[in-house]
Write a protein that holds these residues in place. Structure first.
Motif, mmCIF file in Angstrom:
data_model
loop_
_atom_site.group_PDB
_atom_site.id
_atom_site.type_symbol
_atom_site.label_atom_id
_atom_site.label_comp_id
_atom_site.label_asym_id
_atom_site.label_seq_id
_atom_site.Cartn_x
_atom_site.Cartn_y
_atom_site.Cartn_z
ATOM 1 N N GLY A 220 31.895 32.550 47.531
ATOM 2 C CA GLY A 220 30.681 31.529 46.521
ATOM 3 C C GLY A 220 31.104 33.003 45.062
ATOM 4 N N ALA A 221 30.317 32.170 44.075
ATOM 5 C CA ALA A 221 30.537 32.947 42.670
ATOM 6 C C ALA A 221 28.519 33.079 42.300
ATOM 7 C CB ALA A 221 31.223 32.662 42.118
ATOM 8 N N GLN A 222 28.928 33.879 42.506
ATOM 9 C CA GLN A 222 26.852 33.749 42.488
ATOM 10 C C GLN A 222 26.593 34.714 41.451
ATOM 11 O OE1 GLN A 222 24.387 36.588 44.549
ATOM 12 N NE2 GLN A 222 22.676 34.444 44.777
ATOM 13 N N VAL A 223 27.202 33.210 40.172
ATOM 14 C CA VAL A 223 26.754 32.938 38.230
ATOM 15 C C VAL A 223 25.592 34.120 38.393
ATOM 16 C CG1 VAL A 223 28.516 32.189 38.466
ATOM 17 C CG2 VAL A 223 26.802 31.088 38.342
ATOM 18 N N GLY A 224 24.929 34.910 37.200
ATOM 19 C CA GLY A 224 23.377 34.927 36.986
ATOM 20 C C GLY A 224 23.780 34.978 35.016
ATOM 21 N N TYR A 225 22.119 35.909 34.702
ATOM 22 C CA TYR A 225 22.028 36.326 33.423
ATOM 23 C C TYR A 225 23.030 37.541 32.973
ATOM 24 C CZ TYR A 225 18.368 32.813 33.443
ATOM 25 O OH TYR A 225 17.704 31.389 33.161
ATOM 26 N N ARG A 226 23.474 37.599 31.487
ATOM 27 C CA ARG A 226 24.040 38.794 31.729
ATOM 28 C C ARG A 226 22.676 39.824 31.586
ATOM 29 N NH1 ARG A 226 28.296 39.004 28.363
ATOM 30 N NH2 ARG A 226 28.685 37.182 28.047
ATOM 31 N N ASP A 227 22.834 40.618 32.471
ATOM 32 C CA ASP A 227 21.532 41.687 32.451
ATOM 33 C C ASP A 227 21.719 42.474 33.953
ATOM 34 O OD1 ASP A 227 18.986 42.370 32.325
ATOM 35 O OD2 ASP A 227 18.492 40.603 33.621
ATOM 36 N N LEU A 228 22.216 43.173 33.150
ATOM 37 C CA LEU A 228 23.024 44.711 34.420
ATOM 38 C C LEU A 228 21.257 45.328 34.315
ATOM 39 C CD1 LEU A 228 25.912 45.786 34.108
ATOM 40 C CD2 LEU A 228 25.567 44.973 35.479
ATOM 41 N N GLY B 115 29.269 42.566 47.397
ATOM 42 C CA GLY B 115 29.375 42.989 45.801
ATOM 43 C C GLY B 115 28.582 43.522 44.699
ATOM 44 N N GLU B 116 27.456 43.580 45.301
ATOM 45 C CA GLU B 116 25.881 44.238 44.039
ATOM 46 C C GLU B 116 26.035 45.435 43.816
ATOM 47 O OE1 GLU B 116 23.081 39.802 43.979
ATOM 48 O OE2 GLU B 116 23.240 42.093 45.695
ATOM 49 N N GLY B 117 27.316 46.315 44.178
ATOM 50 C CA GLY B 117 27.419 47.860 43.987
ATOM 51 C C GLY B 117 27.596 47.679 42.319
ATOM 52 N N PHE B 118 27.515 48.914 41.657
ATOM 53 C CA PHE B 118 27.872 48.964 39.935
ATOM 54 C C PHE B 118 28.437 50.209 39.554
ATOM 55 C CE2 PHE B 118 28.200 49.303 35.038
ATOM 56 C CZ PHE B 118 28.829 48.043 35.535
ATOM 57 N N GLY B 119 30.011 50.553 39.968
ATOM 58 C CA GLY B 119 30.731 52.359 39.666
ATOM 59 C C GLY B 119 30.343 52.983 40.442
ATOM 60 N N ALA B 120 29.023 53.528 40.352
ATOM 61 C CA ALA B 120 28.567 54.965 41.537
ATOM 62 C C ALA B 120 27.522 54.672 42.081
ATOM 63 C CB ALA B 120 28.872 56.574 40.730
ATOM 64 N N TRP B 121 27.400 53.665 42.168
ATOM 65 C CA TRP B 121 25.545 53.218 42.749
ATOM 66 C C TRP B 121 25.914 51.697 43.802
ATOM 67 C CZ3 TRP B 121 26.299 54.261 37.701
ATOM 68 C CH2 TRP B 121 25.684 55.540 37.044
ATOM 69 N N ALA C 171 28.306 38.643 43.431
ATOM 70 C CA ALA C 171 28.569 38.862 42.186
ATOM 71 C C ALA C 171 29.456 38.679 41.087
ATOM 72 C CB ALA C 171 27.810 40.436 41.773
ATOM 73 N N CYS C 172 29.057 38.666 40.021
ATOM 74 C CA CYS C 172 30.130 38.323 39.435
ATOM 75 C C CYS C 172 30.588 39.313 38.090
ATOM 76 C CB CYS C 172 30.114 36.775 39.106
ATOM 77 S SG CYS C 172 30.628 35.111 40.105
ATOM 78 N N GLY C 173 29.801 40.343 37.735
ATOM 79 C CA GLY C 173 29.729 41.199 36.909
ATOM 80 C C GLY C 173 28.720 41.113 35.730
ATOM 81 N N PHE C 174 27.653 40.175 36.210
ATOM 82 C CA PHE C 174 27.142 39.665 34.883
ATOM 83 C C PHE C 174 25.428 40.827 35.411
ATOM 84 C CE2 PHE C 174 27.711 36.572 31.719
ATOM 85 C CZ PHE C 174 29.285 37.409 31.437
ATOM 86 N N HIS C 175 25.489 40.525 37.009
ATOM 87 C CA HIS C 175 23.660 40.632 37.007
ATOM 88 C C HIS C 175 24.271 41.924 37.989
ATOM 89 C CE1 HIS C 175 24.709 39.074 40.481
ATOM 90 N NE2 HIS C 175 23.654 39.647 41.239
ATOM 91 N N ALA C 176 25.082 42.131 38.506
ATOM 92 C CA ALA C 176 26.194 43.484 39.464
ATOM 93 C C ALA C 176 27.283 43.632 39.586
ATOM 94 C CB ALA C 176 24.668 43.092 40.453
#
Length: 252
Positions: A61-69, A11-17, A35-40
């Motif tokens: 599972g929720a892969q939580v991370g820093y707010r660092d796209l 789930g680490e894609g983002f938009g068009a990428w 991913a949960c939207g913060f790193h990806a």
């Protein structure tokens, strides 16, 4: 029969990428660290990936991370415990909502990237993540590195602490992961990786970058979804485990 869980970061894609082949990986693994939207990960991608996982009976599972796209969550951020706890609760809740719409739910929590490595030794951040999980749902297991401060803190707090090993990452003699960018950090040969995972499962050991054999006791093995050739690696690992009579089963 010996059994092991096979997990992957998806789930680490983002938009068009787009990033990785989530559909192919979901046919091979038993647990998906989304991913949960913060790193990806963007909401639409995560909604679709959660739905695909539910259809495959793969645990979410929720892969939580820093707010660092921009840094893909691989840069350490010196956060206060209050802020980190709130950020982790936010991420678990967001993914859990998306998963529930698709008939599933978050079944465990795993830190991502720099946060994963930080909580191996960083007591304050380890406690902050544990506090977030307890606040959201104390029945959720947490996935982390064997011997880490994170898993020790989780156990003391009454959470189920699940140790994992890494199929495609190099190990230091101390049992930690070789930092990305350093020699030996990433493995890419499917056959070598499969043989390595089999040794982890059957012998409880792995060869570190200096050639030393170190103990690895794990309930789950991770194959990174963004590693080049990830699908071929996962297929090789799964085929090798099947041939050895080792069952694949989610840890939760």
């Amino acid at each position: 029969m010996t059994v092991i869980d096979l997990n992957s970061d998806l789930g680490e894609g983002f938009g068009a990428w787009p990033l990785g082949d989530d559909a192919a990986m979901l046919a091979l693994v038993t647990s998906a660290n989304l991913a949960c939207g913060f790193h990806a990960g963007d909401p639409a991608t995560l909604l679709d990936t959660a739905g695909a996982a539910v259809e495959r009976d793969v645990r979410v599972g929720a892969q939580v991370g820093y707010r660092d796209l921009a840094g893909f969550g691989r840069r350490f951020i010196d956060m206060t415990p209050r802020d980190l706890t709130a950020d982790v609760i936010y991420q678990i809740g967001a993914l859990d909502g998306l998963a529930r719409v698709r008939g599933g739910r978050v079944r465990y929590v795993k830190p991502h990237g720099a946060l994963y490595n930080a909580v191996v030794h960083h007591e304050g951040q380890a406690r902050a993540v544990v506090d977030a999980v307890r606040a959201y749902d104390p029945a959720l297991p947490v996935l982390g590195l064997p011997g880490s401060v994170f898993l020790q803190t989780a156990e003391r707090a009454g959470l189920r602490a699940v140790a994992e090993a890494f199929a495609d990452r190099g190990y230091t003699p101390a049992g930690t992961l070789v930092p990305r960018g350093e020699r030996g950090a990433l493995l890419t040969d499917p056959d070598a990786i499969a043989a390595r995972v089999l040794a982890m499962v059957e012998d409880g050991a792995v060869t570190a970058v200096d050639g030393a054999r170190i103990p690895v006791a794990a309930e789950s093995v991770c194959v990174h979804g963004d590693t080049p050739g990830a699908v071929a690696m996962a297929r090789s690992v799964r085929a090798t485990l099947d041939q050895a009579g080792i069952g694949l089963r989610p840890f939760t």
